[in-house]
Scaffold this active site. Structure first.
Site, PDB file in Angstrom:
ATOM      1  N   HIS A  29       0.841  -1.206   0.000  1.00 63.14           N
ATOM      2  CA  HIS A  29       0.000   0.000   0.000  1.00 63.14           C
ATOM      3  C   HIS A  29       0.874   1.254   0.000  1.00 63.14           C
ATOM      4  O   HIS A  29       0.695   2.152  -0.834  1.00 63.14           O
ATOM      5  CB  HIS A  29      -0.911  -0.012   1.227  1.00 63.14           C
ATOM      6  CG  HIS A  29      -1.832   1.155   1.298  1.00 63.14           C
ATOM      7  ND1 HIS A  29      -3.112   1.130   0.789  1.00 63.14           N
ATOM      8  CD2 HIS A  29      -1.668   2.401   1.823  1.00 63.14           C
ATOM      9  CE1 HIS A  29      -3.687   2.301   0.983  1.00 63.14           C
ATOM     10  NE2 HIS A  29      -2.828   3.095   1.614  1.00 63.14           N
ATOM     11  N   GLU A  30       1.825   1.298   0.916  1.00 68.20           N
ATOM     12  CA  GLU A  30       2.693   2.474   1.006  1.00 68.20           C
ATOM     13  C   GLU A  30       3.642   2.562  -0.181  1.00 68.20           C
ATOM     14  O   GLU A  30       4.019   3.657  -0.599  1.00 68.20           O
ATOM     15  CB  GLU A  30       3.483   2.437   2.315  1.00 68.20           C
ATOM     16  CG  GLU A  30       2.626   2.438   3.586  1.00 68.20           C
ATOM     17  CD  GLU A  30       1.630   3.588   3.623  1.00 68.20           C
ATOM     18  OE1 GLU A  30       1.896   4.658   3.032  1.00 68.20           O
ATOM     19  OE2 GLU A  30       0.559   3.417   4.239  1.00 68.20           O
ATOM     20  N   HIS A  65       1.951   4.606  -2.840  1.00 67.29           N
ATOM     21  CA  HIS A  65       2.081   6.034  -2.565  1.00 67.29           C
ATOM     22  C   HIS A  65       3.500   6.517  -2.911  1.00 67.29           C
ATOM     23  O   HIS A  65       3.679   7.554  -3.559  1.00 67.29           O
ATOM     24  CB  HIS A  65       1.816   6.317  -1.080  1.00 67.29           C
ATOM     25  CG  HIS A  65       0.398   6.126  -0.661  1.00 67.29           C
ATOM     26  ND1 HIS A  65      -0.674   6.629  -1.360  1.00 67.29           N
ATOM     27  CD2 HIS A  65      -0.138   5.498   0.424  1.00 67.29           C
ATOM     28  CE1 HIS A  65      -1.793   6.327  -0.740  1.00 67.29           C
ATOM     29  NE2 HIS A  65      -1.499   5.635   0.330  1.00 67.29           N
TER      30      HIS A  65
END
Length: 418
Positions: free
Chosen positions: A18-19, A22
């Site tokens: 997920h990170e 980003h």
């Protein structure tokens, strides 16, 4: 202990991907990423590479990418303030020491008249022992040290809010997107290992102790008919078996070059107030490299729809707090799935990844979906929401989410342990 390791590995992998989404798209947009963190709370590991510090923190309940400009993070240099400055060979300031300059013997002391570390990248002031007002250029990657903490300055073009709306939106949306990509990868790999479910009228893996084994059926047997009813698909077989609990059925099968007739009596299984027949046989599988990619995409789509439908019960009023699970509930479920084998555990990780992606896309403050909602409002309105107001809304939203997490966790503890 194995469950603890499995939980940490799975949850850590979901947060990492997920990170990573980003992080990758923020870097592609030219945003300075100060920290890539897995977990919250005190650091237990930190390593700096390039301009980013990679950290693992004590509480493995999430993570974040700290992008320049998202929060107030730099000390503002004021007129009359005396700082230490270290210059490079091009006479550019590469290190600004707000306090503790005695530790840096090579630093020159400058009394500031004016400083702009975002746009012009200059410091105007008086060097110690001189009366002439000078202007010093500041390197784009200069460090600022205060209270033993060094932070790289962020020119405005390296800050999050300087980027176009599509680039900012993509940097935020990429987190949930990468959760869906991770789930797709997991499902494709599983399809390559296990094979793809097929609707052929053939038996898959038979379960020890089931009616199929007791009757002498084997994996790979092709079912021609049951009680003289032609079987053209796996669904046909399941339908006949489920509606015949406790009834002897004559299976006409093809095994290699042989054709056999084997009597099988499905056992009775209760589910949702009804009785179904079962013989203990899994769906047949077939191996296909390209088919694995199609199946992976279909699996992601199917689980996405199922989770969205569950969330839809909030609107219809059928939703209850027991339908939510926090870290404790996920841990208990992980323990149960782990006992059924590594492949089922991997499947569970894929489902959790989709769930994490969808939950983060909900239009709630402090979640990625909430931030995307503000971007949508900005696109329609033509200018962004006041940053202080947006920050306050996200803060309140985060506080409410933490309160909900506490309630859900306590509910999980009561449900599973009390």
């Amino acid at each position: 202990m194995n469950t603890v390791i499995a939980f940490i590995v799975i949850f850590g992998s979901l947060v990492f991907f997920h990170e990573l989404g980003h992080f990758i798209f923020a870097k592609r947009a030219g945003i300075l990423c100060r920290e890539f963190a897995i977990g919250f709370g005190p650091k237990i590991f930190a390593h700096k590479k390039g301009e980013t510090v990679y950290t693992i923190r004590l509480l493995p309940l999430g993570g974040y990418v700290r992008m320049a400009g998202e929060d107030p993070e730099m000390t503002e240099l004021r007129a009359g303030q005396r700082i230490g400055v270290i210059f490079n060979e091009q006479d550019e300031a590469i290190h600004l020491i707000v306090n503790g300059r005695d530790r840096f013997k090579e630093a020159r002391v400058i009394e500031i008249e004016k400083a702009d570390l975002e746009h012009e990248l200059i410091i105007t002031g008086y060097e110690e022992g001189e009366d002439e007002l000078k202007t010093f250029r500041v390197h784009r990657e200069a460090l600022m040290t205060e209270d033993h903490l060094s932070t790289q300055i962020a020119p405005y073009d390296r800050q999050f809010n300087s980027k176009t709306l599509p680039k900012r939106a993509m940097a935020i949306f990429a987190g949930p997107l990468f959760n869906f990509i991770l789930a797709f990868i997991i499902f494709v790999v599983l399809a390559m290992i296990q094979g793809i479910p097929t609707n052929e009228p053939q038996l898959g893996e038979v379960i020890e102790g089931g009616a199929a084994v007791e009757a002498g059926l084997q994996e790979g047997d092709r079912i021609i008919s049951i009680d003289n009813e032609i079987m053209s698909s796996w669904e046909d077989i399941v339908t006949v078996i489920q509606k015949s609990p406790g009834e002897e059925l004559a299976f006409n099968i093809e095994r290699g070059e042989e054709q056999l007739t084997i009597p099988v009596t499905p056992s009775a299984q209760e589910a949702e107030g009804k009785t179904y027949g079962m013989i203990g046989v899994y769906t047949p599988f077939e191996k296909s490299f390209f088919g694995a990619f199609v199946y992976g995409a279909k699996d992601v789509y199917a689980w996405t729809i199922q989770i969205i439908q569950l969330l839809g019960t909030i609107v219809t009023g059928q939703f209850t707090i027991d339908m939510l699970s926090g870290p404790v509930g996920i841990y208990v479920s992980t323990d149960t799935v782990a006992q059924s084998g590594i492949l089922n555990l991997a499947k569970w990780a894929g489902v959790l990844s989709i769930n994490l992606g969808i939950m983060n896309l909900l239009p709630l403050p402090a979640l990625d979906g909430g931030r995307l909602l503000f971007f949508f409002y900005e696109a329609v309105r033509g200018k962004p929401v006041d940053r202080q107001m947006e920050g306050m809304i996200h803060f309140v939203g985060f506080a409410l989410l933490m309160l909900l997490m506490i309630v859900v966790t306590w509910n999980d503890i009561q449900r599973f342990f009390l």
